[in-house]
Write an enzyme that holds these catalytic residues in place. Structure first.
Site, PDB file in Angstrom:
ATOM      1  N   LYS A 135       5.239   1.635  -3.016  1.00 27.97           N
ATOM      2  CA  LYS A 135       5.263   3.001  -3.560  1.00 27.97           C
ATOM      3  C   LYS A 135       5.523   2.912  -5.050  1.00 27.97           C
ATOM      4  CE  LYS A 135       4.909   7.277  -2.186  1.00 27.97           C
ATOM      5  NZ  LYS A 135       4.192   7.812  -1.002  1.00 27.97           N
ATOM      6  N   GLY A 163      -2.552   8.417  -4.338  1.00 30.89           N
ATOM      7  CA  GLY A 163      -1.855   9.599  -4.855  1.00 30.89           C
ATOM      8  C   GLY A 163      -0.603   9.921  -4.056  1.00 30.89           C
ATOM      9  N   ASP A 164       0.163  10.850  -4.588  1.00 33.90           N
ATOM     10  CA  ASP A 164       1.323  11.439  -3.903  1.00 33.90           C
ATOM     11  C   ASP A 164       1.631  12.716  -4.693  1.00 33.90           C
ATOM     12  OD1 ASP A 164       3.474  10.679  -1.704  1.00 33.90           O
ATOM     13  OD2 ASP A 164       4.639  11.437  -3.376  1.00 33.90           O
ATOM     14  N   LYS A 185       5.353   3.327   8.330  1.00 29.95           N
ATOM     15  CA  LYS A 185       4.209   4.218   8.515  1.00 29.95           C
ATOM     16  C   LYS A 185       2.913   3.418   8.566  1.00 29.95           C
ATOM     17  CE  LYS A 185       4.109   7.636   5.556  1.00 29.95           C
ATOM     18  NZ  LYS A 185       3.824   8.539   4.423  1.00 29.95           N
ATOM     19  N   ASN A 232      -1.774  19.146  -1.886  1.00 28.64           N
ATOM     20  CA  ASN A 232      -2.825  18.478  -1.108  1.00 28.64           C
ATOM     21  C   ASN A 232      -2.553  18.527   0.401  1.00 28.64           C
ATOM     22  OD1 ASN A 232      -3.429  15.657   0.323  1.00 28.64           O
ATOM     23  ND2 ASN A 232      -5.136  16.175  -1.010  1.00 28.64           N
ATOM     24  N   LYS A 287       0.849  -1.195   0.000  1.00 25.29           N
ATOM     25  CA  LYS A 287       0.000   0.000   0.000  1.00 25.29           C
ATOM     26  C   LYS A 287       0.870   1.224   0.000  1.00 25.29           C
ATOM     27  CE  LYS A 287      -3.804   2.299   0.277  1.00 25.29           C
ATOM     28  NZ  LYS A 287      -3.355   3.029  -0.935  1.00 25.29           N
ATOM     29  N   SER A 346      -6.812   5.927   3.718  1.00 20.05           N
ATOM     30  CA  SER A 346      -6.798   4.977   2.597  1.00 20.05           C
ATOM     31  C   SER A 346      -7.194   3.585   3.093  1.00 20.05           C
ATOM     32  CB  SER A 346      -5.404   4.910   1.963  1.00 20.05           C
ATOM     33  OG  SER A 346      -5.189   5.993   1.100  1.00 20.05           O
TER      34      SER A 346
HETATM   35  P1  NDP Z   1       1.196  17.787  -4.278  1.00 18.46           P
HETATM   36  O1  NDP Z   1       1.671  17.428  -5.610  1.00 18.46           O
HETATM   37  O2  NDP Z   1      -0.257  18.010  -4.050  1.00 18.46           O
HETATM   38  O3  NDP Z   1       1.963  19.075  -3.755  1.00 18.46           O
HETATM   39  C1  NDP Z   1       3.348  19.117  -3.664  1.00 18.46           C
HETATM   40  C2  NDP Z   1       3.760  20.517  -3.243  1.00 18.46           C
HETATM   41  O4  NDP Z   1       5.149  20.500  -2.944  1.00 18.46           O
HETATM   42  C3  NDP Z   1       3.574  21.537  -4.355  1.00 18.46           C
HETATM   43  O5  NDP Z   1       3.274  22.783  -3.784  1.00 18.46           O
HETATM   44  C4  NDP Z   1       4.942  21.537  -5.020  1.00 18.46           C
HETATM   45  O6  NDP Z   1       5.258  22.719  -5.737  1.00 18.46           O
HETATM   46  C5  NDP Z   1       5.835  21.411  -3.814  1.00 18.46           C
HETATM   47  N1  NDP Z   1       7.114  20.836  -4.229  1.00 18.46           N
HETATM   48  C6  NDP Z   1       7.337  19.690  -4.919  1.00 18.46           C
HETATM   49  N2  NDP Z   1       8.633  19.498  -5.149  1.00 18.46           N
HETATM   50  C7  NDP Z   1       9.249  20.549  -4.567  1.00 18.46           C
HETATM   51  C8  NDP Z   1      10.596  20.948  -4.457  1.00 18.46           C
HETATM   52  N3  NDP Z   1      11.575  20.216  -5.012  1.00 18.46           N
HETATM   53  N4  NDP Z   1      10.866  22.084  -3.778  1.00 18.46           N
HETATM   54  C9  NDP Z   1       9.867  22.812  -3.218  1.00 18.46           C
HETATM   55  N5  NDP Z   1       8.568  22.515  -3.317  1.00 18.46           N
HETATM   56  C10 NDP Z   1       8.278  21.394  -3.975  1.00 18.46           C
HETATM   57  O7  NDP Z   1       1.725  16.627  -3.294  1.00 18.46           O
HETATM   58  P2  NDP Z   1       1.239  16.239  -1.833  1.00 18.46           P
HETATM   59  O8  NDP Z   1       0.772  17.430  -1.094  1.00 18.46           O
HETATM   60  O9  NDP Z   1       0.348  15.071  -1.951  1.00 18.46           O
HETATM   61  O10 NDP Z   1       2.600  15.694  -1.200  1.00 18.46           O
HETATM   62  C11 NDP Z   1       3.499  16.535  -0.478  1.00 18.46           C
HETATM   63  C12 NDP Z   1       4.388  15.691   0.399  1.00 18.46           C
HETATM   64  O11 NDP Z   1       3.577  14.942   1.331  1.00 18.46           O
HETATM   65  C13 NDP Z   1       5.222  14.626  -0.329  1.00 18.46           C
HETATM   66  O12 NDP Z   1       6.439  14.447   0.372  1.00 18.46           O
HETATM   67  C14 NDP Z   1       4.378  13.362  -0.182  1.00 18.46           C
HETATM   68  O13 NDP Z   1       5.157  12.198  -0.306  1.00 18.46           O
HETATM   69  C15 NDP Z   1       3.868  13.551   1.233  1.00 18.46           C
HETATM   70  N6  NDP Z   1       2.673  12.803   1.601  1.00 18.46           N
HETATM   71  C16 NDP Z   1       1.523  12.885   0.856  1.00 18.46           C
HETATM   72  C17 NDP Z   1       0.397  12.207   1.250  1.00 18.46           C
HETATM   73  C18 NDP Z   1      -0.892  12.317   0.539  1.00 18.46           C
HETATM   74  O14 NDP Z   1      -1.873  11.743   0.999  1.00 18.46           O
HETATM   75  N7  NDP Z   1      -0.979  13.042  -0.573  1.00 18.46           N
HETATM   76  C19 NDP Z   1       0.415  11.328   2.434  1.00 18.46           C
HETATM   77  C20 NDP Z   1       1.644  11.387   3.194  1.00 18.46           C
HETATM   78  C21 NDP Z   1       2.725  12.079   2.760  1.00 18.46           C
HETATM   79  P3  NDP Z   1       5.209  22.737  -7.357  1.00 18.46           P
HETATM   80  O15 NDP Z   1       3.743  22.763  -7.680  1.00 18.46           O
HETATM   81  O16 NDP Z   1       5.935  23.956  -7.729  1.00 18.46           O
HETATM   82  O17 NDP Z   1       5.887  21.477  -7.815  1.00 18.46           O
HETATM   83  O1  2IT Z   2       3.155   8.911   1.538  1.00 22.96           O
HETATM   84  C1  2IT Z   2       1.994   8.505   1.740  1.00 22.96           C
HETATM   85  O2  2IT Z   2       1.668   8.000   2.814  1.00 22.96           O
HETATM   86  C2  2IT Z   2       1.008   8.680   0.671  1.00 22.96           C
HETATM   87  N1  2IT Z   2       1.328   9.266  -0.353  1.00 22.96           N
HETATM   88  C3  2IT Z   2      -0.363   8.090   0.809  1.00 22.96           C
HETATM   89  C4  2IT Z   2      -0.358   6.628   0.523  1.00 22.96           C
HETATM   90  C5  2IT Z   2      -1.705   5.967   0.451  1.00 22.96           C
HETATM   91  O3  2IT Z   2      -1.725   4.800   0.051  1.00 22.96           O
HETATM   92  O4  2IT Z   2      -2.727   6.568   0.788  1.00 22.96           O
END
Ligand code: NDP
Ligand code: 2IT
Length: 449
Positions: A130, A169-170, A118, A245, A94, A382
């Site tokens: 992943k 998603g991620d 996690k 997100n 997952k 999830s």
């Molecule tokens: P999104 O794509 O929705 O947003 C990512 C954000 O981070 C954007 O604002 C993006 O800017 C910025 N970003 C990406 N790369 C860089 C960089 N190199 N330097 C600075 N800013 C950057 O992704 P999420 O919000 O889903 O994910 C954000 C983080 O959270 C990741 O590390 C992800 O693995 C983690 N995460 C996500 C989960 C989820 O449910 N979505 C769950 C747990 C962890 P730009 O638009 O300019 O690229």
């Molecule tokens: O990093 C993370 O935990 C996620 N991007 C969410 C993974 C998931 O399966 O919901």
């Protein structure tokens, strides 16, 4: 350099370095976990006798594939896709799928490794996985994104399934991309099982999944502040990096708790808004228009934009929430936050703080919540989406949110208690790593080699 003495862990770490040469992010994630495991491994010789740690660091399966697609100009393009099926001790693999040009085997393996611990911490029956591709969705049309997602799924569909491997998603993968990938999976497999999480609410998605990571992060921070400092979020000044997100829902929940969020960013730069971020405007720019965050400062009186995203950590705050990407908060940034009196740092992103940054926080008594604990709310909901799919029903927002809150408080308590039991009271990095590890290790022992 490894900061631990245990001969078994040192041997495993050296083997990992040898086998995965040059994989910077992966080696960083492995080192951080192995450093934490010393007290647990010394207490239980069975882990070495049964080769638990060397089995844990090696992914069960790593898939790499070609993704050919045709852009709007009729040009053939080729990207590279990956899925790591890291560890299935606790349940189906997952974890999310990331679209970003920086996606590499090292990034996917670090994320899959982290995900294993996690998911264990959530208490739900999920293994770790992943995936991703070195595809940049920026500047692509909806049709291009659709063709890309369909091509990716034409290959990935043979490797996943609701009891096998369940993506989500991620970075760069949200509702739009999940819809296109799910649609292609269904077309090829003739099967409507909940093989993805983060699906649309019309099609088996869980209410509250979109908000879950950001909301869960704040539930964790509220509990941590209450238990370890006797403080509340109300009135605190907060800085959140990113504007995707996780960040948007972290900002929303921080504001609901009465905090003032004064900054957000994207990969181009950051905005500082001393009156507090106008979330409706930020959402309009980032979610509706998919525009750059510089637009926010252009439309909001009193807000300023600065090019370069790392400068965001020089803004004084009580609570810092890195929610963008790996290694976005280094030693220099951590020192600036400490100098400005930061009380708590919690990782919404995966491994956003460099090892030097983590040491600076821990050595200066800053409350530090590692991502695998603090951002587990997304994958937790999830897991709840998978439960709802199996039951063929949909819970209300209130039901999901209450469960999310309970899970996040439980993760904090577990990490805190485990750190204390292993002689590292207050160190949530050690607590989360050991607690996540112990459950996976016990399950692996039970299942034999
Ligand atoms: P999104 O794509 O929705 O947003 C990512 C954000 O981070 C954007 O604002 C993006 O800017 C910025 N970003 C990406 N790369 C860089 C960089 N190199 N330097 C600075 N800013 C950057 O992704 P999420 O919000 O889903 O994910 C954000 C983080 O959270 C990741 O590390 C992800 O693995 C983690 N995460 C996500 C989960 C989820 O449910 N979505 C769950 C747990 C962890 P730009 O638009 O300019 O690229
Ligand atoms: O990093 C993370 O935990 C996620 N991007 C969410 C993974 C998931 O399966 O919901």
């Amino acid at each position: 350099m490894a900061g631990f003495k245990n001969a078994y862990l040192l041997r495993v770490y050296e083997e990992v370095c040898e086998r995965n040469r040059g994989e910077k992010e992966f080696l960083q994630a492995v080192l951080e976990v192995l450093e934490s495991l010393e007290p647990a491994v010394e207490r239980n010789p069975a882990f070495e006798a049964e080769g638990i740690v060397e089995r844990l660091v090696e992914p069960e399966r790593f898939i790499q594939f070609r993704i050919p697609w045709v852009d709007d100009a009729g040009q053939v393009r080729v990207n590279r896709g990956y899925r790591v099926q890291y560890n299935s001790a606790l349940g189906p693999y997952k974890g999310g799928i990331r679209f970003h040009p920086s996606v590499s085997p090292s990034v996917i393996k670090f994320l899959g490794f982290e995900q294993t611990f996690k998911n264990s911490l959530t208490g739900l029956p999920m293994g770790g996985g992943k995936g991703g591709a070195d595809f940049d969705p920026k500047g692509k049309s909806d049709r291009e994104v659709m063709r890309f997602c369909q091509s990716l799924m034409t290959e990935l569909q043979r490797h996943i399934g609701d009891w096998v491997d369940v993506p989500a998603g991620d970075i760069g993968v949200g509702a739009r991309e999940i819809g296109y990938m799910y649609g292609q999976y269904k077309r090829i497999q003739n099967n409507t099982t909940g093989v993805f999480t983060g699906k649309a609410l019309t099609t088996g998605g869980s209410i509250g999944r979109t908000q879950a990571t950001g909301f869960g992060l704040l539930y964790f921070v509220a509990e941590m502040l209450k238990c370890l400092k006797g403080q509340v979020l109300d009135g605190k000044v907060v800085v959140v990096s990113g504007s995707g997100n996780v960040s948007i829902h972290a900002i929303q929940k921080a504001q609901e708790f009465g905090a003032k969020v004064v900054a957000a960013s994207d990969s181009g730069g950051y905005v500082y808004d001393p009156q507090g971020i106008d979330l409706a405007l930020l959402r309009q720019i980032k979610e509706v228009e998919r525009a750059r965050i510089s637009e926010y400062a252009a439309r909001r009186p009193g807000a300023t934009y600065t090019t370069g995203s790392t400068g965001i950590w020089t803004i004084p705050c009580d609570v810092a929430l890195p929610c963008a990407t790996q290694n976005e908060l280094d030693g220099k940034a951590a020192q600036a936050l400490v100098d400005h009196g930061v009380i708590a740092v919690a990782e919404g992103a995966n491994m956003p703080t460099t090892p030097e940054g983590v040491s600076i926080f821990v050595n200066n008594g800053v409350l530090f919540a590692p991502g695998k604990a603090a951002n587990a709310g997304g994958v937790a909901v999830s897991g709840l989406e998978m439960t709802q799919n199996s039951m063929r029903l949909q819970w209300t927002f209130e039901e999901v949110d209450a469960k999310l809150k309970e899970i996040m408080i439980g993760i904090f308590q577990n990490a805190h208690r485990t750190a204390k039991e292993h002689g590292a009271e207050g160190n949530l990095v050690m607590g989360a790593n050991i607690a996540g590890f112990l459950k996976v290790a016990e399950s692996m022992r039970w299942q034999g080699v």
